[in-house]
Design a protein around this motif. Sequence first.
Motif, PDB file in Angstrom:
ATOM      1  N   THR A  58       0.821  -1.221   0.000  1.00 29.60           N
ATOM      2  CA  THR A  58       0.000   0.000   0.000  1.00 29.60           C
ATOM      3  C   THR A  58       0.849   1.263   0.000  1.00 29.60           C
ATOM      4  OG1 THR A  58      -0.185  -0.030   2.413  1.00 29.60           O
ATOM      5  CG2 THR A  58      -1.966  -1.090   1.155  1.00 29.60           C
ATOM      6  N   HIS A  59       2.030   1.218   0.658  1.00 27.79           N
ATOM      7  CA  HIS A  59       2.916   2.384   0.660  1.00 27.79           C
ATOM      8  C   HIS A  59       4.295   1.980   1.164  1.00 27.79           C
ATOM      9  CE1 HIS A  59       1.259   2.335   4.759  1.00 27.79           C
ATOM     10  NE2 HIS A  59       2.205   3.157   5.147  1.00 27.79           N
ATOM     11  N   ALA A  60       5.251   2.909   1.056  1.00 31.63           N
ATOM     12  CA  ALA A  60       6.665   2.545   1.233  1.00 31.63           C
ATOM     13  C   ALA A  60       7.189   2.700   2.661  1.00 31.63           C
ATOM     14  CB  ALA A  60       7.532   3.360   0.268  1.00 31.63           C
ATOM     15  N   HIS A  61       6.289   2.810   3.658  1.00 32.50           N
ATOM     16  CA  HIS A  61       6.794   2.810   5.035  1.00 32.50           C
ATOM     17  C   HIS A  61       7.341   1.417   5.375  1.00 32.50           C
ATOM     18  CE1 HIS A  61       4.493   6.556   6.595  1.00 32.50           C
ATOM     19  NE2 HIS A  61       5.748   6.839   6.287  1.00 32.50           N
ATOM     20  N   GLU A  62       8.394   1.426   6.214  1.00 34.80           N
ATOM     21  CA  GLU A  62       9.076   0.175   6.539  1.00 34.80           C
ATOM     22  C   GLU A  62       8.131  -0.873   7.123  1.00 34.80           C
ATOM     23  OE1 GLU A  62      12.167  -1.005   6.138  1.00 34.80           O
ATOM     24  OE2 GLU A  62      12.719   0.755   4.984  1.00 34.80           O
ATOM     25  N   ASP A  63       7.129  -0.423   7.873  1.00 33.09           N
ATOM     26  CA  ASP A  63       6.232  -1.408   8.500  1.00 33.09           C
ATOM     27  C   ASP A  63       5.281  -2.037   7.489  1.00 33.09           C
ATOM     28  OD1 ASP A  63       5.070   1.224   8.477  1.00 33.09           O
ATOM     29  OD2 ASP A  63       3.503   0.552   9.854  1.00 33.09           O
ATOM     30  N   HIS A  64       5.385  -1.612   6.213  1.00 37.63           N
ATOM     31  CA  HIS A  64       4.538  -2.190   5.150  1.00 37.63           C
ATOM     32  C   HIS A  64       5.355  -2.824   4.023  1.00 37.63           C
ATOM     33  CE1 HIS A  64       0.754  -0.410   6.717  1.00 37.63           C
ATOM     34  NE2 HIS A  64       1.662   0.327   7.326  1.00 37.63           N
ATOM     35  N   VAL A  65       6.592  -2.350   3.860  1.00 37.48           N
ATOM     36  CA  VAL A  65       7.387  -2.814   2.717  1.00 37.48           C
ATOM     37  C   VAL A  65       8.699  -3.486   3.153  1.00 37.48           C
ATOM     38  CG1 VAL A  65       8.711  -0.669   2.351  1.00 37.48           C
ATOM     39  CG2 VAL A  65       8.126  -2.061   0.389  1.00 37.48           C
TER      40      VAL A  65
ATOM     41  N   ALA B 154      -4.529   9.957   1.582  1.00 34.25           N
ATOM     42  CA  ALA B 154      -3.462  10.842   2.080  1.00 34.25           C
ATOM     43  C   ALA B 154      -2.749  10.134   3.230  1.00 34.25           C
ATOM     44  CB  ALA B 154      -4.060  12.154   2.567  1.00 34.25           C
ATOM     45  N   HIS B 155      -1.426  10.284   3.278  1.00 38.42           N
ATOM     46  CA  HIS B 155      -0.624   9.680   4.355  1.00 38.42           C
ATOM     47  C   HIS B 155       0.711  10.415   4.377  1.00 38.42           C
ATOM     48  CE1 HIS B 155       0.579   6.809   7.284  1.00 38.42           C
ATOM     49  NE2 HIS B 155       1.311   6.047   6.510  1.00 38.42           N
ATOM     50  N   SER B 156       1.567  10.068   5.349  1.00 38.78           N
ATOM     51  CA  SER B 156       2.805  10.825   5.509  1.00 38.78           C
ATOM     52  C   SER B 156       3.931  10.340   4.597  1.00 38.78           C
ATOM     53  CB  SER B 156       3.231  10.744   6.976  1.00 38.78           C
ATOM     54  OG  SER B 156       3.055   9.433   7.450  1.00 38.78           O
TER      55      SER B 156
ATOM     56  N   GLY C  53      -5.026   0.288   4.363  1.00 38.85           N
ATOM     57  CA  GLY C  53      -3.635   0.696   4.588  1.00 38.85           C
ATOM     58  C   GLY C  53      -3.634   1.837   5.598  1.00 38.85           C
ATOM     59  N   ASP C  54      -2.578   2.668   5.603  1.00 35.45           N
ATOM     60  CA  ASP C  54      -2.504   3.819   6.524  1.00 35.45           C
ATOM     61  C   ASP C  54      -3.035   5.050   5.796  1.00 35.45           C
ATOM     62  OD1 ASP C  54      -1.149   1.950   7.977  1.00 35.45           O
ATOM     63  OD2 ASP C  54       0.787   2.993   7.961  1.00 35.45           O
ATOM     64  N   TRP C  55      -3.741   5.893   6.502  1.00 43.18           N
ATOM     65  CA  TRP C  55      -4.342   7.052   5.825  1.00 43.18           C
ATOM     66  C   TRP C  55      -4.734   8.096   6.862  1.00 43.18           C
ATOM     67  CZ3 TRP C  55      -9.518   8.146   7.196  1.00 43.18           C
ATOM     68  CH2 TRP C  55     -10.145   7.148   7.954  1.00 43.18           C
TER      69      TRP C  55
ATOM     70  N   GLY D 273       0.048  10.896  10.376  1.00 43.48           N
ATOM     71  CA  GLY D 273      -0.473  10.394   9.100  1.00 43.48           C
ATOM     72  C   GLY D 273      -1.622   9.415   9.280  1.00 43.48           C
ATOM     73  N   HIS D 274      -2.085   9.258  10.517  1.00 40.32           N
ATOM     74  CA  HIS D 274      -3.100   8.231  10.800  1.00 40.32           C
ATOM     75  C   HIS D 274      -4.401   8.875  11.268  1.00 40.32           C
ATOM     76  CE1 HIS D 274       0.006   5.141  10.483  1.00 40.32           C
ATOM     77  NE2 HIS D 274       0.792   6.016  11.090  1.00 40.32           N
ATOM     78  N   PRO D 275      -5.531   8.226  10.961  1.00 36.79           N
ATOM     79  CA  PRO D 275      -6.818   8.858  11.244  1.00 36.79           C
ATOM     80  C   PRO D 275      -7.174   8.889  12.730  1.00 36.79           C
ATOM     81  CG  PRO D 275      -7.160   6.616  10.444  1.00 36.79           C
ATOM     82  CD  PRO D 275      -5.686   6.895  10.336  1.00 36.79           C
TER      83      PRO D 275
END
Length: 557
Positions: free
Chosen positions: A75-82, A143-145, A165-167, A371-373
């Motif tokens: 979903t995005h390139a943050h370490e906790d996802h990729v 939208a996210h950081s 994902g994160d948003w 970056g989180h809701p």
Amino acid sequence: MKNLNLDSKELYFLPLGGSEQFGVNFNLYAHKGQWLAIDFGIGFADERYPGIDILLPDPQFLEDRRDDLAGLVVTHAHEDHVGALPYLWPRLKCPIWCTPFTASVLRRKFSESPECRDAVITEVNAGDKVKAGPFTMHFVHVAHSIPDTVAVVVETKAGRILHSGDWNLDPSPVINGPTDEKSIKEFGDRGIMAYIGDSTNAGVPGRSGSESDVEKGLTALFGEIEGRIAVTMFASNIGRLRSICRAARAHGRHVALVGRSLHSMSASARDCGYLGDVPPFLDFEDIDDLPPEKIVLAVTGSQGEARAALARIARGDYEGIKFRRGDTVVFSARPIPGNEAHINEVCNNLVDAGVRVVSWHSTHHKIHVSGHPCQDELADMYHWARPALVIPVHGERANLEAQADFARSCQIENVIVPRNGSVIRLSGRPEIVGEVETGLLAVEQRRVLPSDHVAIVERRKLQYTGTIHVTIVLDRRGDLAAPPQVSTMGLFDPDDKKDARVIADMKIECEDILEDLSRDQRASDTLVQEEVRIGMRRYINGLLNMKPKTTVHIVRI
Ligand SMILES: [Zn+2]
Ligand SMILES: [Zn+2]
């Protein structure tokens, strides 16, 4: 894994990581005998894992089924996802879909692991639709950081789900646009069976805020500072980097990047056409040519990471940069829970050197947004997507329960709080129908181990108990051929007279133990080892109330 009997007509969700902790996000969906994975991230190890920095989700369950794996979406390139991909993709060897910025970051990571060279990364954009086996994926901009973050709508014959994902709902992000409300509402109109998403800030009322306000906050703050400014932030927060650059320009300052990850992240951002309105960064070598009031340094290490640039500069251990009185360090990030002590250490080092530290809570200017809701944003999302079922993921138990409570308060019909390994049927009557084994892997310099590997368990114990090593040399008749050798670690200082006497007494205790054994008993290595081990531990326990790890070697001559 026992009795996992999935009905191929139904749709299932199975989180293998990220639903009991921050990090190691690893989520699976199953339908018609096939699997789809979403995100594959790392977690940061704490003091329970001595010598380990990084944890990975154990991919064994999916590896055993990799012939039925349709692919992996990031979903995005943050370490906790990729972050787990460079380590574990070779065990899955599946197709990967992600957006251009994520692909750029991933390609850089893969270029450093030879086993990942043949990975096929397919770039997708928000708005695209991709079919993978029985799954149709629609990518929706959120939208996210970090740039190019997407949520995924997964469509199957058994129903449609939204994996967020994160948003957040930043109304005016500085990179990409706001979260795509229109698309989410349209999918909501078509019917979303389940929403599976971010619980990080589910206990926080209100809204996360806007990156545009951070730009204003930083601009105002920079106006109050006379000397050199250093701002530390997450390297991947390209929106923040742009805010820092624009705030710097407003005061005639030039920005230099300090830290490897800022260079690679900003290169990925430029590859993808971001930061186009930002002037080139100042070369590191040119920093000293400008007066302090003309400089802003963007520095990695906002979480106090010992090897990152900020901690090293603060320790006086970074070639080319020294902080001094008159400098100001701005923390434009919040601590990830667990990192507070490391951050405090860095701050104390900075303050010791006469540096002024400004953190997000010590200034009235807005210098960070999450970056989180928060709750009002979650309420909007539920309202747009109108799911019958909410499954909170991405967080510790308390975060997941907070989203569950909040979803119930928003009149969501059904809420299921998963654990890592919960097999949840989403279609029909949603419920947890099984459980599979999950685990973590620990990354060392040269190998990857199960996190409960005996090496790590022992290392953890040694931190608290110390060790005793005893060597006993016995002759053919089972008599001592030399005095017992005793050495300890983490218990005594052999150079200290009193301590040396204790070690000498331990040797005598050893001799006494052997003397009390019969010749027949002394013929058995196992028996001698066990008697000496118990005796030594008892001795130290009596003296220090500690039970050190004790090993006994027997040499027979
Ligand atoms: Zn995350
Ligand atoms: Zn994220």
